[in-house]
Design a protein around this motif. Sequence first.
Motif, mmCIF file in Angstrom:
data_model
loop_
_atom_site.group_PDB
_atom_site.id
_atom_site.type_symbol
_atom_site.label_atom_id
_atom_site.label_comp_id
_atom_site.label_asym_id
_atom_site.label_seq_id
_atom_site.Cartn_x
_atom_site.Cartn_y
_atom_site.Cartn_z
ATOM 1 N N SER A 159 5.696 11.933 -1.702
ATOM 2 C CA SER A 159 4.471 12.459 -1.105
ATOM 3 C C SER A 159 3.295 11.563 -1.475
ATOM 4 O O SER A 159 3.298 10.908 -2.511
ATOM 5 N N VAL A 160 2.290 11.560 -0.622
ATOM 6 C CA VAL A 160 1.112 10.734 -0.856
ATOM 7 C C VAL A 160 0.299 11.347 -1.995
ATOM 8 O O VAL A 160 -0.085 12.517 -1.943
ATOM 9 N N THR A 161 0.079 10.550 -3.027
ATOM 10 C CA THR A 161 -0.679 10.987 -4.193
ATOM 11 C C THR A 161 -1.777 9.961 -4.446
ATOM 12 O O THR A 161 -1.518 8.882 -4.971
ATOM 13 N N PRO A 162 -3.019 10.283 -4.064
ATOM 14 C CA PRO A 162 -4.079 9.282 -4.193
ATOM 15 C C PRO A 162 -4.472 8.962 -5.634
ATOM 16 O O PRO A 162 -4.980 7.888 -5.900
ATOM 17 N N ILE A 183 0.810 -1.222 0.000
ATOM 18 C CA ILE A 183 0.000 0.000 0.000
ATOM 19 C C ILE A 183 0.846 1.276 0.000
ATOM 20 O O ILE A 183 0.567 2.183 -0.789
ATOM 21 N N PRO A 184 1.879 1.400 0.819
ATOM 22 C CA PRO A 184 2.684 2.628 0.731
ATOM 23 C C PRO A 184 3.324 2.828 -0.643
ATOM 24 O O PRO A 184 3.419 3.962 -1.123
ATOM 25 N N ASP A 185 3.725 1.752 -1.289
ATOM 26 C CA ASP A 185 4.319 1.890 -2.610
ATOM 27 C C ASP A 185 3.292 2.353 -3.636
ATOM 28 O O ASP A 185 3.633 3.055 -4.584
ATOM 29 N N LEU A 186 2.042 1.965 -3.463
ATOM 30 C CA LEU A 186 1.001 2.390 -4.395
ATOM 31 C C LEU A 186 0.581 3.840 -4.170
ATOM 32 O O LEU A 186 0.179 4.522 -5.107
ATOM 33 N N LEU A 187 0.673 4.319 -2.956
ATOM 34 C CA LEU A 187 0.188 5.662 -2.637
ATOM 35 C C LEU A 187 1.246 6.756 -2.715
ATOM 36 O O LEU A 187 0.917 7.907 -2.940
#
Length: 107
Positions: free
Chosen positions: A63-66, A54-58
């Motif tokens: 930075s967190v990019t939904p 999940i962190p790699d996907l987000l």
Amino acid sequence: MNDLSLWLIFLLLGLATTLPRASFIVLGNKVALPSRLQRALRYAPAAALAAIVIPDLLVVSGSVTPLNPKLAAGFAAVWVAARWRNPWLPFLIGMAVLWALQAMIKA
């Protein structure tokens, strides 16, 4: 910090990681885990996998990019895996979606 302290820390860390794992092998069936804990442990592999993936996907560029291609490809792979039981199809579809979206962004 002297050498003795460092070696003591290494030894304690080694014991802290080895003893919990070895206890299941050494104790075997002599000690039974409570049924509630056994039910909870069934979800441990899925939780560990989610914590890695999940962190790699987000996260994109720190930075967190939904809304990003990796997340869309992940959703496509999960959807394909849930729909069909082919082990290769989620990989193929997920990579195809990722590459297609990355190509569209670059264009």
